[in-house]
Scaffold this active site. Structure first.
Site, PDB file in Angstrom:
ATOM      1  N   LEU A   9       0.852  -1.195   0.000  1.00  0.00           N
ATOM      2  CA  LEU A   9       0.000   0.000   0.000  1.00  0.00           C
ATOM      3  C   LEU A   9       0.886   1.242   0.000  1.00  0.00           C
ATOM      4  O   LEU A   9       1.578   1.530   0.990  1.00  0.00           O
ATOM      5  CB  LEU A   9      -0.913  -0.003   1.218  1.00  0.00           C
ATOM      6  CG  LEU A   9      -1.802  -1.252   1.385  1.00  0.00           C
ATOM      7  CD1 LEU A   9      -2.685  -1.110   2.618  1.00  0.00           C
ATOM      8  CD2 LEU A   9      -2.646  -1.492   0.146  1.00  0.00           C
ATOM      9  N   ARG A  16       0.747  14.699   6.916  1.00  0.00           N
ATOM     10  CA  ARG A  16       1.382  15.012   8.195  1.00  0.00           C
ATOM     11  C   ARG A  16       2.904  15.121   8.083  1.00  0.00           C
ATOM     12  O   ARG A  16       3.551  15.623   9.004  1.00  0.00           O
ATOM     13  CB  ARG A  16       0.998  13.965   9.247  1.00  0.00           C
ATOM     14  CG  ARG A  16      -0.385  14.185   9.838  1.00  0.00           C
ATOM     15  CD  ARG A  16      -0.687  13.165  10.908  1.00  0.00           C
ATOM     16  NE  ARG A  16      -1.039  11.871  10.347  1.00  0.00           N
ATOM     17  CZ  ARG A  16      -1.180  10.751  11.070  1.00  0.00           C
ATOM     18  NH1 ARG A  16      -0.943  10.773  12.370  1.00  0.00           N
ATOM     19  NH2 ARG A  16      -1.515   9.621  10.491  1.00  0.00           N
ATOM     20  N   LYS A  23       5.233  10.563   0.636  1.00  0.00           N
ATOM     21  CA  LYS A  23       5.596   9.992   1.927  1.00  0.00           C
ATOM     22  C   LYS A  23       6.499   8.759   1.835  1.00  0.00           C
ATOM     23  O   LYS A  23       7.549   8.707   2.488  1.00  0.00           O
ATOM     24  CB  LYS A  23       4.344   9.633   2.733  1.00  0.00           C
ATOM     25  CG  LYS A  23       4.700   9.057   4.109  1.00  0.00           C
ATOM     26  CD  LYS A  23       3.508   8.859   4.990  1.00  0.00           C
ATOM     27  CE  LYS A  23       2.680   7.664   4.630  1.00  0.00           C
ATOM     28  NZ  LYS A  23       1.724   7.287   5.680  1.00  0.00           N
ATOM     29  N   GLN A  73      -4.887   3.930  -7.233  1.00  0.00           N
ATOM     30  CA  GLN A  73      -6.017   4.322  -6.393  1.00  0.00           C
ATOM     31  C   GLN A  73      -6.241   5.810  -6.611  1.00  0.00           C
ATOM     32  O   GLN A  73      -5.621   6.649  -5.968  1.00  0.00           O
ATOM     33  CB  GLN A  73      -5.745   4.026  -4.918  1.00  0.00           C
ATOM     34  CG  GLN A  73      -6.963   4.285  -4.038  1.00  0.00           C
ATOM     35  CD  GLN A  73      -6.665   4.151  -2.551  1.00  0.00           C
ATOM     36  OE1 GLN A  73      -5.513   4.207  -2.131  1.00  0.00           O
ATOM     37  NE2 GLN A  73      -7.717   3.981  -1.754  1.00  0.00           N
ATOM     38  N   THR A  79      -8.093   2.053   3.335  1.00  0.00           N
ATOM     39  CA  THR A  79      -7.195   0.923   3.067  1.00  0.00           C
ATOM     40  C   THR A  79      -7.902  -0.228   2.362  1.00  0.00           C
ATOM     41  O   THR A  79      -7.312  -0.906   1.521  1.00  0.00           O
ATOM     42  CB  THR A  79      -6.590   0.422   4.384  1.00  0.00           C
ATOM     43  OG1 THR A  79      -7.643   0.205   5.346  1.00  0.00           O
ATOM     44  CG2 THR A  79      -5.596   1.426   4.948  1.00  0.00           C
ATOM     45  N   ASN A 386      42.478  22.991 -15.199  1.00  0.00           N
ATOM     46  CA  ASN A 386      41.858  22.105 -16.191  1.00  0.00           C
ATOM     47  C   ASN A 386      40.750  22.763 -17.007  1.00  0.00           C
ATOM     48  O   ASN A 386      40.256  22.168 -17.961  1.00  0.00           O
ATOM     49  CB  ASN A 386      41.282  20.869 -15.491  1.00  0.00           C
ATOM     50  CG  ASN A 386      40.269  21.223 -14.410  1.00  0.00           C
ATOM     51  OD1 ASN A 386      40.281  22.328 -13.876  1.00  0.00           O
ATOM     52  ND2 ASN A 386      39.391  20.290 -14.093  1.00  0.00           N
ATOM     53  N   TYR A 387      40.351  23.978 -16.683  1.00  0.00           N
ATOM     54  CA  TYR A 387      39.154  24.574 -17.296  1.00  0.00           C
ATOM     55  C   TYR A 387      39.511  25.906 -17.943  1.00  0.00           C
ATOM     56  O   TYR A 387      40.089  26.793 -17.311  1.00  0.00           O
ATOM     57  CB  TYR A 387      38.087  24.775 -16.220  1.00  0.00           C
ATOM     58  CG  TYR A 387      36.746  25.251 -16.717  1.00  0.00           C
ATOM     59  CD1 TYR A 387      36.112  24.631 -17.791  1.00  0.00           C
ATOM     60  CD2 TYR A 387      36.104  26.318 -16.093  1.00  0.00           C
ATOM     61  CE1 TYR A 387      34.869  25.075 -18.231  1.00  0.00           C
ATOM     62  CE2 TYR A 387      34.870  26.763 -16.529  1.00  0.00           C
ATOM     63  CZ  TYR A 387      34.249  26.132 -17.609  1.00  0.00           C
ATOM     64  OH  TYR A 387      33.024  26.572 -18.036  1.00  0.00           O
ATOM     65  N   SER A 405      56.454  23.510  -5.309  1.00  0.00           N
ATOM     66  CA  SER A 405      55.333  24.234  -4.707  1.00  0.00           C
ATOM     67  C   SER A 405      54.849  25.378  -5.597  1.00  0.00           C
ATOM     68  O   SER A 405      55.620  25.948  -6.387  1.00  0.00           O
ATOM     69  CB  SER A 405      55.745  24.793  -3.349  1.00  0.00           C
ATOM     70  OG  SER A 405      56.058  23.741  -2.455  1.00  0.00           O
TER      71      SER A 405
END
Length: 459
Positions: A9, A16, A23, A73, A79, A386-387, A405
């Site tokens: 179901l 709520r 849900k 449904q 139910t 890289n871009y 470095s």
């Protein structure tokens, strides 16, 4: 063996929850609630599964795929009305039908199999899965006669004061004789406080027809938890986390603080691995043996091989090979692969890049769209650029090279094995094997130049 069928179901909107998300798609330990239910139902090996959908039907179908048939449904009339939508698939078939709600993610396949077997052993027309609740408020009560035989289920709003004190509650999960189920569904009415077709009324219909109705009492009340609001959702996550962590500990994994460790359902962890507090392991993550995952690390959909250390870092859709270590405060973005015994240090970001065996990328570095070979040393503050504003470009660094470095490598560029790059260089051209690349202006000192600035203090 009797044919088995299952009806899930999953048509309720779940108002709520106060959520735009349907849900049963709210996640519990990384998977939507209805996914947990589908997995547990599948483990009972039913011949057919019918999922009743309503609000958010397409999203539920997308989640569950071809593991189920679907019935819509269109109106939410209770139910009983929901189960009736499975009639075109199941009416007239001999066998046992499991009816289960899509918002009860803590039910186990062991409990469901026990319910099937109990139902068949009692030769019942219907068997209710029940539990004992310290506070039964909100649940339907199981009303038994003086010898313990089930008489009916009474919903909270329809219960008398005496019935409301009953602690045995209906979990909302049932087994039915399939043929009797659909015969009884046609007799339901809406003469109740909600004005809906209650599935629970079928119990009374079957009793009046002289049929045997049974109840199987599960030992663990927590399995029966139905999630109807955010409070219950939080509780379901808490309970499932405890269950998952408990099983990992039984399998040889050490947790410093299990209550502060968050592991999704389906994550695999090898023995002798230690997990510190605040760690979140998500999705399809697999962690090997003898690993250490330190506090506040987050690992998603990644493979961590044996003897790896992850120190307070974020790892996404990546691979860490045996003996490697990452962090603290590193970020491995998707498609990062860290080779055996390689080191990725603090404040290093790696994206769509391979770091070769034994290579060290110590600190404050970005490695994107790159292939680094073996035994390379990458200095502090290196950027793999890289871009270009439109396209991404790859950089390759060969084995046994040294990158000083504060180097910028402007892709696409190839650095051959056994070469080096001088600190502070911006590299735009390939570097041949054995050479040193250097791309910076020579230093020139201007005498007395600083004397004209406010910071200068004449001694």
């Amino acid at each position: 063996m009797t044919e088995r069928y299952a009806i899930i179901l999953a048509a309720g909107k779940g108002t709520r929850m106060k959520s735009k998300l349907y849900k049963v798609l709210h996640p519990v330990c990384g998977k939507p609630m209805v996914e947990h239910i589908m997995n547990r139902v599948t483990e009972t090996a039913p011949n057919e599964i019918i999922t009743i959908v309503g609000h958010g039907a397409e999203l539920v179908k997308k989640q569950l795929g071809d593991r189920s048939e679907y019935a819509l449904q269109a109106e939410q009339l209770g139910t009983g009305h929901a189960v009736l939508q499975a009639e075109p698939f199941l009416k007239g078939k001999k066998g046992t039908t499991l009816v289960i709600s899509g918002d009860t993610p803590l039910l186990t396949s062991e409990t469901l199999n026990n319910l099937f077997e109990y139902h068949q052993g009692k030769n019942a027309s219907a068997t209710i899965l029940t539990a004992k609740a310290e506070d039964p408020t909100g649940y339907g009560r199981i009303v038994r006669d003086h010898v313990g035989i089930v008489e009916k289920i009474v919903e909270q709003k329809d219960a008398t004061l005496e019935e409301a004190r009953i602690q045995e509650i209906n979990t909302g999960t049932y087994c039915f004789d399939n043929e009797l189920l659909f015969d009884a569904l046609s007799q339901l009415d809406t003469d109740n406080a909600q004005g809906e077709y209650y599935l629970t009324d079928i119990i009374e219909i079957l009793k009046k027809a002289g049929k045997n109705v049974a109840a199987y009492l599960t030992e663990d009340f927590n399995e029966s938890l139905g999630v109807n609001d955010r409070v219950a959702l939080s509780k379901a996550n808490e309970l499932m986390r405890a269950r998952i962590n408990h099983q990992h500990m039984l399998n040889g994994v050490s947790f410093i603080d299990p209550k502060a460790t968050y592991i999704d359902d389906g994550v695999v962890i090898g023995a002798e691995t230690v997990i510190e507090p605040g760690v979140y392991l998500k999705g399809k993550t697999v962690i090997g043996e003898n690993c250490l995952i330190t506090a506040n690390s987050q690992i998603t959909d990644s493979i961590i091989e044996d003897d790896v250390t992850v120190k307070t870092s974020v790892v996404e859709e990546s691979i860490l090979r045996k003996g490697s270590d990452v962090g603290p405060y590193a970020h491995l973005r998707p498609k990062a692969e860290i080779g055996e015994k390689a080191h990725v240090g603090n404040f290093v970001e790696v994206k769509k890049a391979v770091i070769g065996e034994g290579t060290k990328v110590g600190h404050l570095t970005y490695v994107g769209d790159a292939i680094l070979g073996k035994d390379i040393n990458v200095g502090c503050g290196v950027v793999f650029v890289n871009y270009d504003g439109k396209n991404k470009h790859q950089t390759t660094v060969g084995d046994h090279s040294f990158v000083g470095s504060s180097v910028n490598l402007i892709g696409p560029v190839n650095v051959a094995p056994n070469s080096m790059i001088a600190a502070g260089s911006t590299i735009t051209k390939d570097i041949p094997e054995g050479a040193m690349g250097i791309a910076r202006a020579r230093q020139e000192n201007k005498a007395d130049f600083a004397k004209g600035f406010p910071f200068f203090k004449d001694n």
